[in-house]
Structure formats: C-alpha cells, structure tokens
Scaffold this motif. Sequence first.
Motif, mmCIF file in Angstrom:
data_model
loop_
_atom_site.group_PDB
_atom_site.id
_atom_site.type_symbol
_atom_site.label_atom_id
_atom_site.label_comp_id
_atom_site.label_asym_id
_atom_site.label_seq_id
_atom_site.Cartn_x
_atom_site.Cartn_y
_atom_site.Cartn_z
ATOM 1 N N GLU A 31 5.585 -5.350 -12.194
ATOM 2 C CA GLU A 31 6.627 -5.520 -13.208
ATOM 3 C C GLU A 31 6.844 -4.247 -14.030
ATOM 4 O O GLU A 31 7.985 -3.882 -14.322
ATOM 5 C CB GLU A 31 6.243 -6.685 -14.132
ATOM 6 C CG GLU A 31 7.293 -7.063 -15.129
ATOM 7 C CD GLU A 31 8.517 -7.712 -14.510
ATOM 8 O OE1 GLU A 31 9.599 -7.577 -15.117
ATOM 9 O OE2 GLU A 31 8.405 -8.338 -13.434
ATOM 10 N N VAL A 32 5.765 -3.556 -14.398
ATOM 11 C CA VAL A 32 5.925 -2.362 -15.245
ATOM 12 C C VAL A 32 6.590 -1.206 -14.496
ATOM 13 O O VAL A 32 7.030 -0.249 -15.123
ATOM 14 C CB VAL A 32 4.596 -1.895 -15.899
ATOM 15 C CG1 VAL A 32 4.031 -2.979 -16.797
ATOM 16 C CG2 VAL A 32 3.587 -1.430 -14.877
ATOM 17 N N LYS A 87 7.767 -6.939 -3.173
ATOM 18 C CA LYS A 87 7.120 -7.505 -4.356
ATOM 19 C C LYS A 87 5.890 -8.304 -3.936
ATOM 20 O O LYS A 87 5.974 -9.074 -2.995
ATOM 21 C CB LYS A 87 8.118 -8.402 -5.086
ATOM 22 C CG LYS A 87 7.616 -8.934 -6.392
ATOM 23 C CD LYS A 87 8.683 -9.740 -7.100
ATOM 24 C CE LYS A 87 8.125 -10.208 -8.432
ATOM 25 N NZ LYS A 87 9.113 -10.896 -9.225
ATOM 26 N N PRO A 88 4.754 -8.168 -4.592
ATOM 27 C CA PRO A 88 4.383 -7.314 -5.722
ATOM 28 C C PRO A 88 3.521 -6.117 -5.305
ATOM 29 O O PRO A 88 2.698 -5.658 -6.076
ATOM 30 C CB PRO A 88 3.562 -8.281 -6.573
ATOM 31 C CG PRO A 88 2.788 -9.075 -5.556
ATOM 32 C CD PRO A 88 3.719 -9.186 -4.358
ATOM 33 N N THR A 114 5.793 6.687 -2.586
ATOM 34 C CA THR A 114 5.379 5.336 -2.225
ATOM 35 C C THR A 114 4.350 4.870 -3.241
ATOM 36 O O THR A 114 3.298 5.498 -3.401
ATOM 37 C CB THR A 114 4.772 5.294 -0.803
ATOM 38 O OG1 THR A 114 5.753 5.757 0.131
ATOM 39 C CG2 THR A 114 4.348 3.876 -0.433
ATOM 40 N N VAL A 115 4.674 3.800 -3.937
ATOM 41 C CA VAL A 115 3.764 3.173 -4.900
ATOM 42 C C VAL A 115 3.183 1.942 -4.202
ATOM 43 O O VAL A 115 3.937 1.071 -3.764
ATOM 44 C CB VAL A 115 4.519 2.740 -6.176
ATOM 45 C CG1 VAL A 115 3.620 1.920 -7.097
ATOM 46 C CG2 VAL A 115 5.084 3.951 -6.897
ATOM 47 N N GLU A 116 1.866 1.914 -4.073
ATOM 48 C CA GLU A 116 1.210 0.753 -3.476
ATOM 49 C C GLU A 116 0.220 0.177 -4.481
ATOM 50 O O GLU A 116 -0.496 0.926 -5.154
ATOM 51 C CB GLU A 116 0.482 1.144 -2.191
ATOM 52 C CG GLU A 116 1.440 1.559 -1.089
ATOM 53 C CD GLU A 116 0.713 1.997 0.161
ATOM 54 O OE1 GLU A 116 0.742 1.244 1.141
ATOM 55 O OE2 GLU A 116 0.105 3.087 0.123
ATOM 56 N N LEU A 117 0.196 -1.143 -4.568
ATOM 57 C CA LEU A 117 -0.654 -1.846 -5.516
ATOM 58 C C LEU A 117 -1.541 -2.821 -4.747
ATOM 59 O O LEU A 117 -1.047 -3.577 -3.907
ATOM 60 C CB LEU A 117 0.205 -2.591 -6.532
ATOM 61 C CG LEU A 117 1.235 -1.724 -7.284
ATOM 62 C CD1 LEU A 117 2.189 -2.600 -8.069
ATOM 63 C CD2 LEU A 117 0.529 -0.725 -8.186
ATOM 64 N N TYR A 126 -3.927 1.280 -8.010
ATOM 65 C CA TYR A 126 -2.653 1.959 -7.791
ATOM 66 C C TYR A 126 -2.893 3.131 -6.848
ATOM 67 O O TYR A 126 -3.822 3.914 -7.046
ATOM 68 C CB TYR A 126 -2.103 2.465 -9.137
ATOM 69 C CG TYR A 126 -1.126 3.601 -9.019
ATOM 70 C CD1 TYR A 126 0.219 3.361 -8.761
ATOM 71 C CD2 TYR A 126 -1.543 4.916 -9.158
ATOM 72 C CE1 TYR A 126 1.113 4.406 -8.644
ATOM 73 C CE2 TYR A 126 -0.653 5.967 -9.044
ATOM 74 C CZ TYR A 126 0.673 5.709 -8.785
ATOM 75 O OH TYR A 126 1.556 6.748 -8.665
ATOM 76 N N VAL A 127 -2.060 3.237 -5.812
ATOM 77 C CA VAL A 127 -2.085 4.397 -4.925
ATOM 78 C C VAL A 127 -0.651 4.920 -4.848
ATOM 79 O O VAL A 127 0.248 4.238 -4.354
ATOM 80 C CB VAL A 127 -2.590 4.053 -3.504
ATOM 81 C CG1 VAL A 127 -2.569 5.297 -2.618
ATOM 82 C CG2 VAL A 127 -3.982 3.440 -3.551
ATOM 83 N N GLY A 128 -0.448 6.107 -5.382
ATOM 84 C CA GLY A 128 0.866 6.743 -5.342
ATOM 85 C C GLY A 128 0.827 7.913 -4.374
ATOM 86 O O GLY A 128 0.064 8.855 -4.564
#
Length: 167
Positions: A31-32, A87-88, A114-117, A126-128
């Motif tokens: 969400e953020v 999502k998410p 690539t943002v992976e959560l 968090y892996v960016g």
Amino acid sequence: METKNKMDVTEDGNKLIIERIFDAPLELMFEVWSSCEHLKHWWGPKEWPMKECEMDFREGGQWHFCLRGPNEGDESWGLATYKEIEKPRKIVYQDNFSDAEGNINEEMPGMLVTVELFEHEGKTRYVGTTLFDTPETREKVVEMGVVEGMGSSMDRLDEYLDQTTAQ
C-alpha cells in the motif's frame, strides 16, 4: 537517527539491488508504494522530500513526482510508467528523469525498477532491483548518490510505518 534495519546493497554488472526488512505486514508495505497519499510521507531523501505527486497506479499508468531540495530551485522530477503490478508482492516500473511537464530527460539514464515484497517472520522483506542499460550507467547513478538517497528514504519509510501501524 538510528536505523532499525540495515540496508543491504549489491552492485552486480548493470544491476543495483537493495534489500531491507521492515516491521510491517506485506499488505501495508504494498500500500505505501501504491499511492501518493503514502509516498509523500517517505519517498526521497530527508533533505529532498517529495512535494508534488500524481499517480495512476495500474499497469500502463504513470507516477509523476518532484523531489525538492533545500535550496531555492533545487528540484528533481521523475516519471515512472508501471509495467507490471502483482498485488501485494511485486511492482515493476520504468523510471526516468523528467521535467515538470513529464517530458523524459533523454540525457539522464532510465532504469527498470522491480519492487518485490516477501513475508519474513511477521515482517516484510523488501528487495528492490534496478536494472540499468550498462554497468557504467549504474555507476553514474550510484555516483549521483542514489544509494544514500534510498537509505534515507528507507529510514523515513521505517518512521512512517511506525506512525501508521501505531494508529
């Protein structure tokens, strides 16, 4: 300010990988990243907060924003185009420097982010991963201070998550 979580940084060829654990649930972490309402509180280094933000958070949509520095006239505009949203867990976007009208600055390097959560012991990892055209381009952006800037943003995100989850 003391950082709660160490940020791990890996430079590998044309990739820059930043990892960090956040004390927040996966859904909140997603969400953020997905609205200006949240991003305005933490995106950008402390000295260069985001002041302008417009977002159409969907595949093919765009995020246009401006970070304003401490001195009069200091500004850095960006334009991101969303390529993939799962999502998410995952957000992929093409990130470019731009001007106030959203015109891409072709003289500055573009990057695929690539943002992976991932769920991690009740928290979120968090892996960016930022992919550049060449290792030299990656090095140019690192020399501009992107790692320090992301570190400051991640610290601000920690603070914002603390406030958000305390409510």
